[in-house]
Design an enzyme around this catalytic site. Sequence first.
Site, mmCIF file in Angstrom:
data_model
loop_
_atom_site.group_PDB
_atom_site.id
_atom_site.type_symbol
_atom_site.label_atom_id
_atom_site.label_comp_id
_atom_site.label_asym_id
_atom_site.label_seq_id
_atom_site.Cartn_x
_atom_site.Cartn_y
_atom_site.Cartn_z
ATOM 1 N N ASP A 217 0.863 -1.198 0.000
ATOM 2 C CA ASP A 217 0.000 0.000 0.000
ATOM 3 C C ASP A 217 0.895 1.244 0.000
ATOM 4 O O ASP A 217 1.848 1.335 0.789
ATOM 5 C CB ASP A 217 -0.887 -0.026 1.261
ATOM 6 C CG ASP A 217 -1.950 1.051 1.222
ATOM 7 O OD1 ASP A 217 -3.106 0.729 0.909
ATOM 8 O OD2 ASP A 217 -1.614 2.218 1.521
ATOM 9 N N ASN A 225 -2.845 13.134 -4.125
ATOM 10 C CA ASN A 225 -4.010 13.667 -4.858
ATOM 11 C C ASN A 225 -4.364 15.068 -4.380
ATOM 12 O O ASN A 225 -4.594 15.975 -5.190
ATOM 13 C CB ASN A 225 -5.224 12.759 -4.643
ATOM 14 C CG ASN A 225 -5.165 11.506 -5.511
ATOM 15 O OD1 ASN A 225 -4.508 11.500 -6.541
ATOM 16 N ND2 ASN A 225 -5.834 10.455 -5.077
ATOM 17 N N HIS A 230 -5.196 14.797 -8.981
ATOM 18 C CA HIS A 230 -5.512 13.388 -9.268
ATOM 19 C C HIS A 230 -4.639 12.822 -10.382
ATOM 20 O O HIS A 230 -4.220 11.665 -10.342
ATOM 21 C CB HIS A 230 -7.003 13.287 -9.636
ATOM 22 C CG HIS A 230 -7.576 11.931 -9.407
ATOM 23 N ND1 HIS A 230 -7.594 10.975 -10.384
ATOM 24 C CD2 HIS A 230 -8.134 11.377 -8.294
ATOM 25 C CE1 HIS A 230 -8.156 9.881 -9.885
ATOM 26 N NE2 HIS A 230 -8.496 10.094 -8.619
ATOM 27 N N ASP A 234 -2.361 9.522 -10.420
ATOM 28 C CA ASP A 234 -2.399 8.453 -11.441
ATOM 29 C C ASP A 234 -0.988 8.154 -11.953
ATOM 30 O O ASP A 234 -0.602 6.988 -12.113
ATOM 31 C CB ASP A 234 -3.267 8.888 -12.626
ATOM 32 C CG ASP A 234 -4.755 8.747 -12.329
ATOM 33 O OD1 ASP A 234 -5.088 8.248 -11.229
ATOM 34 O OD2 ASP A 234 -5.568 9.143 -13.181
ATOM 35 N N GLU A 260 -4.839 2.384 -4.176
ATOM 36 C CA GLU A 260 -3.367 2.457 -4.133
ATOM 37 C C GLU A 260 -2.802 1.215 -3.465
ATOM 38 O O GLU A 260 -1.722 1.207 -2.897
ATOM 39 C CB GLU A 260 -2.937 3.765 -3.454
ATOM 40 C CG GLU A 260 -2.891 3.856 -1.971
ATOM 41 C CD GLU A 260 -4.157 3.532 -1.165
ATOM 42 O OE1 GLU A 260 -5.138 3.012 -1.708
ATOM 43 O OE2 GLU A 260 -4.101 3.774 0.040
HETATM 44 N N1 GTP Z 1 -5.111 9.376 -8.431
HETATM 45 C C1 GTP Z 1 -5.726 8.276 -8.015
HETATM 46 N N2 GTP Z 1 -6.050 8.158 -6.733
HETATM 47 C C2 GTP Z 1 -6.665 7.045 -6.307
HETATM 48 C C3 GTP Z 1 -6.964 6.004 -7.192
HETATM 49 N N3 GTP Z 1 -7.562 5.011 -6.495
HETATM 50 C C4 GTP Z 1 -7.626 5.425 -5.206
HETATM 51 N N4 GTP Z 1 -7.074 6.639 -5.096
HETATM 52 C C5 GTP Z 1 -6.927 7.496 -3.921
HETATM 53 O O1 GTP Z 1 -6.079 6.857 -2.978
HETATM 54 C C6 GTP Z 1 -6.332 7.492 -1.733
HETATM 55 C C7 GTP Z 1 -6.198 6.464 -0.630
HETATM 56 O O2 GTP Z 1 -6.259 7.159 0.550
HETATM 57 P P1 GTP Z 1 -6.287 6.469 1.952
HETATM 58 O O3 GTP Z 1 -7.053 5.177 1.868
HETATM 59 O O4 GTP Z 1 -6.805 7.487 2.916
HETATM 60 O O5 GTP Z 1 -4.848 6.065 2.241
HETATM 61 P P2 GTP Z 1 -3.489 6.884 2.273
HETATM 62 O O6 GTP Z 1 -3.676 8.347 2.073
HETATM 63 O O7 GTP Z 1 -2.590 6.228 1.294
HETATM 64 O O8 GTP Z 1 -2.986 6.640 3.702
HETATM 65 P P3 GTP Z 1 -2.281 5.342 4.290
HETATM 66 O O9 GTP Z 1 -2.705 4.207 3.431
HETATM 67 O O10 GTP Z 1 -2.818 5.231 5.665
HETATM 68 O O11 GTP Z 1 -0.835 5.602 4.250
HETATM 69 C C8 GTP Z 1 -7.720 8.112 -1.835
HETATM 70 O O12 GTP Z 1 -7.576 9.527 -1.815
HETATM 71 C C9 GTP Z 1 -8.238 7.664 -3.187
HETATM 72 O O13 GTP Z 1 -9.010 8.668 -3.817
HETATM 73 C C10 GTP Z 1 -6.613 6.161 -8.568
HETATM 74 O O14 GTP Z 1 -6.847 5.305 -9.415
HETATM 75 N N5 GTP Z 1 -6.010 7.306 -8.922
#
Ligand code: GTP
Length: 339
Positions: A217, A225, A230, A234, A260
């Site tokens: 992760d 983002n 965004h 990506d 992610e």
């Molecule tokens: N740009 C982009 N962002 C994505 C995609 N899929 C998921 N996300 C973003 O990934 C982020 C995941 O955030 P969180 O689950 O809060 O996790 P984090 O910020 O990585 O925090 P930790 O995992 O605790 O380190 C969210 O803001 C989603 O919008 C994608 O395909 N593209």
Amino acid sequence: MAMYVWFLIPLGLATWSGNSPVHVAVIWMLIGFGGNAVFYAMLSLGYNKRFTDHSLTIPQMWLAIIVTFYAQIYAGPLRGGYLLALILMFIFGCFKLRTKQMLWVSLSSSFIYAATIPLAAIVEGPAFNWVQSLILWFIYTTIMPMVSVVAGVVSRMRHDLAANRSQLQAALEEVTHLASHDELTGLSNRRWMMETLERERALAQRRDSGFCLCIVDLDHFKQVNDVHGHAAGDAVLQAFARISLKKLRGTDIMARHGGEEFLLFIPSDTVAAAEHCVQRIRETLAHTVFDGLPEDFRITMSGGLTHHQPGEPIASTLERADAALYQAKASGRNRIETA
Ligand SMILES: Nc1nc2c(ncn2[C@@H]2O[C@H](COP(=O)(O)OP(=O)(O)OP(=O)(O)O)[C@@H](O)[C@H]2O)c(=O)[nH]1
């Protein structure tokens, strides 16, 4: 080729009954069979690739035209029957040629036909019927372009059908790819990975071998983002996929698990060997500078790694990997925890 063989029957009968000289049948066989042997050799040896018309359809048609008109000079009243051989040859042409090419062949052959009429008159002498011959020539000159147009339409339909088929094939390949791959990163998707893991589980059980699973992760990805947009997020996901694939062996499999989060399959009997592989990815990522992002921007990853226990469901292995990932996040991120 079939045309040359089949027309040997009327030609043989004409020769036997004295309506055609022997040399016509001999020339028919020599040119027909010899010419076809040359074309066959050219196609087999690949010499046809030197020409734009790879199938050599036009030269093959010309061979038939020349040999048929030659036979026709000596055919007397049977003259019209030989023209039917050319209809067969035009149908053969429609498999490869366009309407324009077919029209060109039919019109130019009608000029050659016209040139053979005085020759036939010389061969037949005073018995030659000019009116009948000119009517036959008129029929040929008007019917063959029509045959060419119809043949051209058939040819176009065949081309369209072939193009549709290849478009359909490409669309099917794309759909199959999309069904098993993640569009953004190009990695395998979760569905395909879960099916693969079930297969690997069965294989490992049968072979008494083991494998490891790691859930990876990206750390604080939300901030990427939020701060950089965004599109930058990506790009980071895509770059991470590229970096990981470079560090993996051919037998390792990386899939996008969702958002992610990534799932890594490593066919290793020991967690230590698998951890070595995941640590390599982690270290490389931590030092990666991303195109389009500030020079000092860095992103890290956390991972939960575990060994699949023989006989246990994949879901149980994943639960353990998830718990290890939770531990890695709780312990400060940018680390791999094993379970
Ligand atoms: N740009 C982009 N962002 C994505 C995609 N899929 C998921 N996300 C973003 O990934 C982020 C995941 O955030 P969180 O689950 O809060 O996790 P984090 O910020 O990585 O925090 P930790 O995992 O605790 O380190 C969210 O803001 C989603 O919008 C994608 O395909 N593209």
